[in-house]
Design a protein around this motif. Structure first.
Motif, PDB file in Angstrom:
ATOM      1  N   LYS A 133       9.278 -29.538  15.429  1.00 22.28           N
ATOM      2  CA  LYS A 133       8.723 -28.702  14.345  1.00 22.28           C
ATOM      3  C   LYS A 133       7.139 -29.039  14.794  1.00 22.28           C
ATOM      4  CE  LYS A 133      11.853 -29.095  10.638  1.00 22.28           C
ATOM      5  NZ  LYS A 133      12.164 -29.907   9.190  1.00 22.28           N
ATOM      6  N   LEU A 134       6.763 -29.986  15.440  1.00 23.23           N
ATOM      7  CA  LEU A 134       5.138 -30.106  15.717  1.00 23.23           C
ATOM      8  C   LEU A 134       5.160 -29.160  17.116  1.00 23.23           C
ATOM      9  CD1 LEU A 134       5.074 -34.108  15.890  1.00 23.23           C
ATOM     10  CD2 LEU A 134       3.597 -32.575  14.439  1.00 23.23           C
ATOM     11  N   LYS A 135       6.026 -29.366  17.936  1.00 19.97           N
ATOM     12  CA  LYS A 135       6.109 -28.386  19.190  1.00 19.97           C
ATOM     13  C   LYS A 135       5.850 -26.855  18.689  1.00 19.97           C
ATOM     14  CE  LYS A 135       6.689 -26.391  23.076  1.00 19.97           C
ATOM     15  NZ  LYS A 135       6.755 -25.015  22.728  1.00 19.97           N
ATOM     16  N   THR A 136       6.514 -26.316  17.753  1.00 21.79           N
ATOM     17  CA  THR A 136       6.687 -24.895  17.537  1.00 21.79           C
ATOM     18  C   THR A 136       5.524 -24.377  16.384  1.00 21.79           C
ATOM     19  OG1 THR A 136       8.309 -25.490  15.761  1.00 21.79           O
ATOM     20  CG2 THR A 136       9.061 -24.781  18.150  1.00 21.79           C
ATOM     21  N   GLY A 137       4.958 -25.417  15.911  1.00 17.56           N
ATOM     22  CA  GLY A 137       3.687 -25.238  15.072  1.00 17.56           C
ATOM     23  C   GLY A 137       4.094 -24.996  13.598  1.00 17.56           C
ATOM     24  N   LEU A 138       5.531 -25.494  13.270  1.00 20.11           N
ATOM     25  CA  LEU A 138       5.804 -25.648  11.908  1.00 20.11           C
ATOM     26  C   LEU A 138       5.136 -26.704  11.068  1.00 20.11           C
ATOM     27  CD1 LEU A 138       9.664 -24.981  12.302  1.00 20.11           C
ATOM     28  CD2 LEU A 138       7.830 -23.129  11.441  1.00 20.11           C
ATOM     29  N   ILE A 139       4.631 -27.712  11.839  1.00 19.45           N
ATOM     30  CA  ILE A 139       3.910 -28.758  11.334  1.00 19.45           C
ATOM     31  C   ILE A 139       2.405 -28.699  12.024  1.00 19.45           C
ATOM     32  CG2 ILE A 139       3.434 -31.214  10.727  1.00 19.45           C
ATOM     33  CD1 ILE A 139       6.533 -31.130  10.751  1.00 19.45           C
ATOM     34  N   THR A 140       1.209 -28.544  11.264  1.00 16.17           N
ATOM     35  CA  THR A 140       0.105 -28.407  12.077  1.00 16.17           C
ATOM     36  C   THR A 140      -0.985 -29.234  11.236  1.00 16.17           C
ATOM     37  OG1 THR A 140      -0.312 -26.455  10.485  1.00 16.17           O
ATOM     38  CG2 THR A 140       0.704 -26.189  12.559  1.00 16.17           C
ATOM     39  N   GLY A 141      -2.223 -29.315  11.994  1.00 16.62           N
ATOM     40  CA  GLY A 141      -3.371 -29.642  11.380  1.00 16.62           C
ATOM     41  C   GLY A 141      -3.197 -31.292  10.799  1.00 16.62           C
ATOM     42  N   GLU A 142      -3.603 -31.588   9.724  1.00 13.84           N
ATOM     43  CA  GLU A 142      -3.605 -32.980   9.242  1.00 13.84           C
ATOM     44  C   GLU A 142      -2.256 -33.657   9.249  1.00 13.84           C
ATOM     45  OE1 GLU A 142      -5.644 -33.340   5.454  1.00 13.84           O
ATOM     46  OE2 GLU A 142      -7.633 -32.669   6.382  1.00 13.84           O
ATOM     47  N   ASP A 143      -1.158 -32.617   8.697  1.00 12.30           N
ATOM     48  CA  ASP A 143       0.172 -33.039   8.745  1.00 12.30           C
ATOM     49  C   ASP A 143       0.607 -33.543  10.068  1.00 12.30           C
ATOM     50  OD1 ASP A 143       0.321 -32.609   5.968  1.00 12.30           O
ATOM     51  OD2 ASP A 143       1.141 -30.557   6.031  1.00 12.30           O
ATOM     52  N   ALA A 144       0.213 -32.905  11.085  1.00 11.52           N
ATOM     53  CA  ALA A 144       0.696 -33.153  12.518  1.00 11.52           C
ATOM     54  C   ALA A 144      -0.047 -34.491  12.715  1.00 11.52           C
ATOM     55  CB  ALA A 144       0.253 -31.894  13.682  1.00 11.52           C
ATOM     56  N   ASP A 145      -0.924 -34.580  12.651  1.00 13.30           N
ATOM     57  CA  ASP A 145      -1.895 -35.814  12.907  1.00 13.30           C
ATOM     58  C   ASP A 145      -1.186 -36.894  12.297  1.00 13.30           C
ATOM     59  OD1 ASP A 145      -3.526 -34.341  14.557  1.00 13.30           O
ATOM     60  OD2 ASP A 145      -5.246 -34.328  12.968  1.00 13.30           O
ATOM     61  N   ALA A 146      -0.917 -36.927  11.033  1.00 12.58           N
ATOM     62  CA  ALA A 146      -0.168 -37.934  10.325  1.00 12.58           C
ATOM     63  C   ALA A 146       1.114 -38.392  10.573  1.00 12.58           C
ATOM     64  CB  ALA A 146      -0.042 -37.335   8.534  1.00 12.58           C
ATOM     65  N   PHE A 147       1.847 -37.442  11.231  1.00 12.92           N
ATOM     66  CA  PHE A 147       3.084 -37.928  11.966  1.00 12.92           C
ATOM     67  C   PHE A 147       2.856 -38.983  12.807  1.00 12.92           C
ATOM     68  CE2 PHE A 147       6.050 -37.790  15.340  1.00 12.92           C
ATOM     69  CZ  PHE A 147       7.292 -37.745  14.853  1.00 12.92           C
TER      70      PHE A 147
END
Length: 314
Positions: free
Chosen positions: A217-231
């Motif tokens: 989901k990170l790779k395909t852009g389903l999770i982005t921005g602050e949510d991606a960083d928070a992972f």
């Protein structure tokens, strides 16, 4: 003796062919020139070469973000749509696990023994490595292949996707986890030699898949921005599991290792069940992105290092 062969990147887009020396890892790694600079893609920085002589994937890199940089090479890699691993490799014997893969220029290498299972997947570190590891650790007679014409081949697969395992007198098996469980059925030690080992293996398999799906989901852009960083930083266990960060996943696995009575880097008595193969595959992706990702988890570090050093893994 190390051998040099010519290989192509596959999965609907072709990159330049290059001469490469037989790869280091079990499931195949491709190479790029040493002069290629470190690059940033989206919010991720490409991991530095791992460099440790003990590591079976020395100098490998994972390209994991979906947002392409100005580099056309990175844009092409991003278009592959999966977690891609490629980097420089050390010379190794042609009898290593990578020799199982048959996408070489020599047509005779594509011929699979009538008694051998044939495993087909793309040249990506995604859904294929766990199966290749399990096949090799099981001792099954098998050969590996990359799809030469995926557009034509796709319609012949059970679910229009890879990986597949073609087994004489059994048929074609689709889906990574189904293939892993088939290997476990045929080789009981791979499933778990006891009921306890079996349920440990199955839980590891599914937890490792959860990590993989989150990375996808990170790779395909389903999770982005602050949510991606928070992972990569969030340790909140009280949130819904769909929001778990990597540290929560790893903390739960570390606790599970202790609960299982893990010792000497093994969750099970054999240390090589299909669940452990799948877990290693997912942890390796994380290590390629962030080499010190397991530093706070001694049980997982012991597991990763021990499994990586196994002859069948290398």
């Amino acid at each position: 003796m190390a051998t040099t062969r010519r290989c192509a990147f596959v999965d609907g887009c072709t990159l330049a062919c290059m001469s490469v020396v037989a790869f280091t890892c079990g499931p195949r790694l491709f190479v790029q020139p040493a002069a290629t600079p470190a690059i940033h893609v989206g919010s991720f920085q490409i991991a530095q070469p791992l460099g440790s002589s003990r590591h079976p994937y020395t100098q490998a890199r994972a390209y994991t973000a979906s947002r392409a940089s100005a580099s056309s090479t990175v844009a092409t890699i991003a278009s592959l749509g999966c977690l891609v691993v490629f980097g420089l490799s050390r010379q190794r014997s042609a009898t290593s696990l990578c020799g199982k893969f048959a996408a070489f220029s020599n047509p005779s290498r594509r011929d699979v023994s009538q008694h051998a299972a044939k495993f087909t997947y793309f040249s990506l570190w995604a859904k294929g490595p766990s199966v290749a590891l399990a096949l090799e650790h099981s001792g099954m007679d098998w050969e590996g292949a990359f799809p030469e014409d995926w557009k034509s081949m796709k319609a012949t697969t059970p679910f229009l996707e890879l990986p597949i395992l073609e087994v004489p007198d059994v048929g074609t098996i689709g889906h990574e986890l189904a293939i892993l469980n088939y290997i476990g059925k045929e080789y009981p030690e791979m499933a778990g030699s006891s009921s306890k080992d079996f349920i440990i293996s199955q839980q590891l398999m599914n937890q490792a898949e959860d990590i993989y799906q989150k990375l996808s989901k990170l790779k395909t852009g389903l999770i982005t921005g602050e949510d991606a960083d928070a992972f990569w930083t969030d340790e909140n266990e009280s949130t819904h599991n769909r929001n778990f960060g990597v540290k929560v996943f790893l903390k739960l696995l570390e606790a599970f290792y202790t609960k299982c009575g893990g010792k000497a880097g093994s969750f099970t008595s054999s240390g090589k069940t299909v669940g452990e193969c799948k877990l290693f595959s997912s942890l390796h992706i994380l290590k390629l992105i962030k080499d010190d990702i397991l530093a706070e988890y001694p049980g997982l570090t012991a597991f990763y290092d021990r499994f990586a050093a196994e002859g069948a893994t290398q």
